[in-house]
Enzyme design. Sequence first.
Site, PDB file in Angstrom:
ATOM      1  N   HIS A 136     -11.728   5.677  -2.249  1.00  0.00           N
ATOM      2  CA  HIS A 136     -11.396   5.324  -0.871  1.00  0.00           C
ATOM      3  C   HIS A 136     -12.514   4.523  -0.215  1.00  0.00           C
ATOM      4  O   HIS A 136     -12.319   3.902   0.828  1.00  0.00           O
ATOM      5  CB  HIS A 136     -11.109   6.585  -0.066  1.00  0.00           C
ATOM      6  N   GLY A 141      -5.253   3.207   1.396  1.00  0.00           N
ATOM      7  CA  GLY A 141      -3.950   3.429   0.783  1.00  0.00           C
ATOM      8  C   GLY A 141      -3.116   2.171   0.660  1.00  0.00           C
ATOM      9  O   GLY A 141      -2.504   1.909  -0.382  1.00  0.00           O
ATOM     10  N   ARG A 241       9.479   7.270  15.580  1.00  0.00           N
ATOM     11  CA  ARG A 241       9.654   8.469  14.753  1.00  0.00           C
ATOM     12  C   ARG A 241       8.293   9.045  14.368  1.00  0.00           C
ATOM     13  O   ARG A 241       8.141  10.259  14.245  1.00  0.00           O
ATOM     14  CB  ARG A 241      10.487   8.161  13.503  1.00  0.00           C
ATOM     15  N   ASP A 272      -3.820   1.950  10.733  1.00  0.00           N
ATOM     16  CA  ASP A 272      -4.157   0.732   9.992  1.00  0.00           C
ATOM     17  C   ASP A 272      -4.451  -0.368  11.011  1.00  0.00           C
ATOM     18  O   ASP A 272      -3.595  -0.720  11.818  1.00  0.00           O
ATOM     19  CB  ASP A 272      -2.993   0.328   9.091  1.00  0.00           C
ATOM     20  N   ARG A 276      -3.999  -5.016  14.186  1.00  0.00           N
ATOM     21  CA  ARG A 276      -4.474  -4.685  15.526  1.00  0.00           C
ATOM     22  C   ARG A 276      -5.722  -5.451  15.933  1.00  0.00           C
ATOM     23  O   ARG A 276      -6.090  -5.448  17.096  1.00  0.00           O
ATOM     24  CB  ARG A 276      -4.713  -3.167  15.641  1.00  0.00           C
ATOM     25  N   ASP A 292      -9.688   6.132  12.183  1.00  0.00           N
ATOM     26  CA  ASP A 292      -9.286   7.445  12.708  1.00  0.00           C
ATOM     27  C   ASP A 292      -9.389   7.474  14.229  1.00  0.00           C
ATOM     28  O   ASP A 292     -10.379   7.010  14.804  1.00  0.00           O
ATOM     29  CB  ASP A 292     -10.191   8.543  12.141  1.00  0.00           C
ATOM     30  N   SER A 362      -0.051   8.830   7.520  1.00  0.00           N
ATOM     31  CA  SER A 362       1.299   8.312   7.300  1.00  0.00           C
ATOM     32  C   SER A 362       1.315   7.270   6.189  1.00  0.00           C
ATOM     33  O   SER A 362       0.570   6.293   6.226  1.00  0.00           O
ATOM     34  CB  SER A 362       1.845   7.677   8.584  1.00  0.00           C
ATOM     35  N   ASP A 372       7.323  -0.981 -11.633  1.00  0.00           N
ATOM     36  CA  ASP A 372       7.885  -1.226 -12.963  1.00  0.00           C
ATOM     37  C   ASP A 372       6.845  -1.928 -13.828  1.00  0.00           C
ATOM     38  O   ASP A 372       6.509  -3.085 -13.597  1.00  0.00           O
ATOM     39  CB  ASP A 372       9.150  -2.079 -12.823  1.00  0.00           C
TER      40      ASP A 372
END
Length: 433
Positions: A136, A141, A241, A272, A276, A292, A362, A372
């Site tokens: 990380h 991610g 949501r 992320d 922004r 964070d 998230s 694949d």
Amino acid sequence: MALSEWDQTGCLTHVRTIFFYQPPNTWLSAPSAIVDTLKLSLSKALVPFYPLAGRLQWIGNGRLQLQCNAVGARFIEAECDSSFNDLAGDSYLSYQPSNLFPSVDYSLPIQELPLFLVQLTTFKCGGIGIGIANSHAVVDGAGAFYFISEWARLARGKPLQAAPFLNRSVFRAGQPPLLTPPPSLDDYPQYKNLPLLLGQLDNSEERNKKTTKAMLRIMKSQMEQLRKMANDKPMARAFSRYETICGHMWRTACKARGLKQEQPTSLIIVVDSRSRIRPHMPREYFGTATFDVIAQSVVGDLLLKPLRFAASKVREAIEKVTNEYVMSGIELLKNQNDLTKFQDIHKDGPSFDGNPNLEIVSWLSLPIHGFDFGWGNEEHMGLGSHVSDGNSVLLPSFEEDGSIFVSMCLQEVHMNAFKKHFYEDIKEMCEYI
């Protein structure tokens, strides 16, 4: 290669995922075909994505740089006497045994640790698991899944779809601070101590309690009802949501833990920043661009007020992440004499975000499946263990039916209550609507 302050703070360990495949017989007829395909394509992928083939190095005062020395990634071959259907369970997102993932020995000097590791496990059924661990400190991610996608394309004999954007100067990596005096820590609660349980002087007692993991599913219809409850009054912009489910989980955790109404509590949210900051960064930015932020409240307000209150606290925290806030945060860290206190490198165990607090990561917008390598998409996906109380991850449904999976780690004593309130409160809100 200079690293940005985001690369050097927070979690400096490896994030683990695994993908299960049942290759066709044409692949299984040549036992070495899969190994050779993965190794050759990974070698090709590490050319444009060369930071993953390097090693981290301490340069003093808790700061790191990346040595792009082409030492390489680690590739491990393993065999398992079980069928992967015995392990994958009913959910493609179920947790998997640790021996299916490449292990990292954090007792070694950091310059000896591979930044990208792969373990190919062959099962007795002929299926395979591709376990991945990526640092990380080098990539977040979004960047990790982007790399896996490009690696899979190369394995299928296709060219890169998009080359990585490696210029970390967008976050002023390696540059000296500009602002004197620096911004105040009071504006960045994520860099201060989280609330403790009332009456406790530290979190040692809570962090040593036994934890357990669960995977909960929210169907699309349940999510729609939750959003109706959060948006029960006219607003200029409805709660998303994500804001809604974060608010619901935060309230549920407080209730399940039996916290007092006057107990302060924080929710850690990972944002992320690619879209922004100004100008926007390319989606192919290959580094750590997550930031964070902290939502804060007291338990009484969360539980006694409507769901929209908790959702509004989440929105308030997310909306802080502007270009100015991100750049000011970089200045704050650049002015620190030592970054050690801002790092989690497993020297004293993982950072603790648990009781009375919560962390929600998230992956809802990330392409976490559909990889694949030449023998079709994965049949299941699994996660490495989240072993710290309060850690949770939101994941999209494999079936793309609009449902959401909640990967949750809580103290064992609180998990049953969390599951109970998680679903009962949704039902009660639906009946209220």
